[in-house]
Scaffold this active site. Sequence first.
Site, PDB file in Angstrom:
ATOM      1  N   HIS A 139     -50.533 -62.424 -53.403  1.00 49.27           N
ATOM      2  CA  HIS A 139     -51.864 -61.859 -53.678  1.00 49.27           C
ATOM      3  C   HIS A 139     -52.859 -62.935 -54.113  1.00 49.27           C
ATOM      4  CE1 HIS A 139     -50.900 -61.341 -58.117  1.00 49.27           C
ATOM      5  NE2 HIS A 139     -52.188 -61.574 -58.199  1.00 49.27           N
TER       6      HIS A 139
ATOM      7  N   ASP B 125     -44.436 -60.004 -53.321  1.00 53.61           N
ATOM      8  CA  ASP B 125     -45.613 -60.788 -53.711  1.00 53.61           C
ATOM      9  C   ASP B 125     -45.239 -62.269 -53.844  1.00 53.61           C
ATOM     10  OD1 ASP B 125     -48.183 -61.381 -54.452  1.00 53.61           O
ATOM     11  OD2 ASP B 125     -47.994 -60.597 -56.492  1.00 53.61           O
TER      12      ASP B 125
ATOM     13  N   GLN C 129     -53.998 -61.904 -66.689  1.00 58.33           N
ATOM     14  CA  GLN C 129     -54.843 -62.353 -65.584  1.00 58.33           C
ATOM     15  C   GLN C 129     -54.933 -63.871 -65.564  1.00 58.33           C
ATOM     16  OE1 GLN C 129     -55.882 -59.506 -67.176  1.00 58.33           O
ATOM     17  NE2 GLN C 129     -55.953 -58.098 -65.453  1.00 58.33           N
ATOM     18  N   GLY C 130     -54.796 -64.436 -64.382  1.00 59.02           N
ATOM     19  CA  GLY C 130     -54.862 -65.885 -64.232  1.00 59.02           C
ATOM     20  C   GLY C 130     -53.496 -66.550 -64.249  1.00 59.02           C
ATOM     21  N   ASP C 131     -52.487 -65.826 -64.739  1.00 56.18           N
ATOM     22  CA  ASP C 131     -51.115 -66.355 -64.728  1.00 56.18           C
ATOM     23  C   ASP C 131     -50.409 -66.061 -63.411  1.00 56.18           C
ATOM     24  OD1 ASP C 131     -51.099 -67.366 -67.381  1.00 56.18           O
ATOM     25  OD2 ASP C 131     -50.777 -65.340 -68.157  1.00 56.18           O
ATOM     26  N   SER C 132     -50.967 -65.201 -62.598  1.00 56.96           N
ATOM     27  CA  SER C 132     -50.316 -64.781 -61.353  1.00 56.96           C
ATOM     28  C   SER C 132     -49.807 -65.962 -60.553  1.00 56.96           C
ATOM     29  CB  SER C 132     -51.288 -63.991 -60.478  1.00 56.96           C
ATOM     30  OG  SER C 132     -51.366 -62.678 -60.919  1.00 56.96           O
TER      31      SER C 132
HETATM   32  C1  4AZ Z   1     -53.039 -60.193 -63.139  1.00 52.73           C
HETATM   33  O1  4AZ Z   1     -53.908 -59.417 -62.843  1.00 52.73           O
HETATM   34  C2  4AZ Z   1     -51.975 -59.769 -64.073  1.00 52.73           C
HETATM   35  N1  4AZ Z   1     -49.322 -58.257 -67.991  1.00 52.73           N
HETATM   36  C3  4AZ Z   1     -50.843 -60.552 -64.203  1.00 52.73           C
HETATM   37  C4  4AZ Z   1     -49.854 -60.164 -65.073  1.00 52.73           C
HETATM   38  C5  4AZ Z   1     -49.979 -59.014 -65.798  1.00 52.73           C
HETATM   39  C6  4AZ Z   1     -51.114 -58.230 -65.680  1.00 52.73           C
HETATM   40  C7  4AZ Z   1     -52.108 -58.621 -64.810  1.00 52.73           C
HETATM   41  C8  4AZ Z   1     -48.868 -58.619 -66.708  1.00 52.73           C
HETATM   42  O2  4AZ Z   1     -53.028 -61.329 -62.660  1.00 52.73           O
END
Ligand code: 4AZ
Length: 281
Positions: free
Chosen positions: A83, A136, A230-233
């Site tokens: 993603h 993913d 968010q941003g750790d994805s």
């Molecule tokens: C994101 O949107 C996201 N708490 C990544 C991890 C988590 C929530 C959102 C897990 O990138």
Amino acid sequence: MRRPSVRGPARLSALIAAVIASPLVVAAPAAADSVVIGGYEVSAESSPWVVALSSRDRFGAARAGQFCGGVVVSPTTVMTAAHCLSPAVLGKDVRLVRDLRVVSGRADLEAEGGQEVAVRSSWIPPEYDPEANSPDMALLTLSQALPASRVLPVARAGDEAYTPGTEAVVYGWGDTTGAGGYASKLRAARVSVLPDENCATAYPGGADGRYTPATMLCAGDTAGGHDACQGDSGGPLVAGGRLIGLVSWGSGCGRPDGPGVYTRVSAVLPSVPGVLPGGGD
Ligand code: 4AZ
């Protein structure tokens, strides 16, 4: 008040909105404790396999244009979340993002050091379903090799590190507050591998998304407070010195009732063309 629960396209737009708006984000403080939520700073030397994905054209020069994480799985291959490479995130087809780079060996994105390596090509499993966000995972082939010492071995199916209760560590430069407070320095948080039931219960389908155990892995802190955000994805979840997951999605950040959902990398490996080190053993 927290950001609404997000997943799939909604979650992606939240990610994009959060990333694009990051310097200006105004949101009520979240209850989150702080990573990656509940984390601590780590050095590039202690976690050399963590990389940042960057496009300054798309995300701006601050924090080296970081927008996702990734992990070095061979000297010329970085694994990340599919993603992260979607047009919804990048604004166009990934092949048209001329300045897509992998930042390696640099924990502080505002500092020099390490390498910025161009991406030669990317690969997403043909079975990737953006609606379900499964599986993913994506691979980036680098234009220059990184040192072999930065490679993290990938767990295979049946690896004991997938056993619920296993202690794992997640890494990233993502939101540390749940309110758009992006980190400049790499952080890590300790989480536990959780039973599939925890995520199946939290994410039965509908607004909060559906957990599919075949391609996803549940991890977090049942008391809340330690989580990816968010941003750790795309960043790594590591246990026993092996890569077991990639940050994928979840409801909010650090919530006791919203465990983190990770890509179950062992499940995706069979579909990966023979590019991984030690693949097929
Ligand atoms: C994101 O949107 C996201 N708490 C990544 C991890 C988590 C929530 C959102 C897990 O990138």
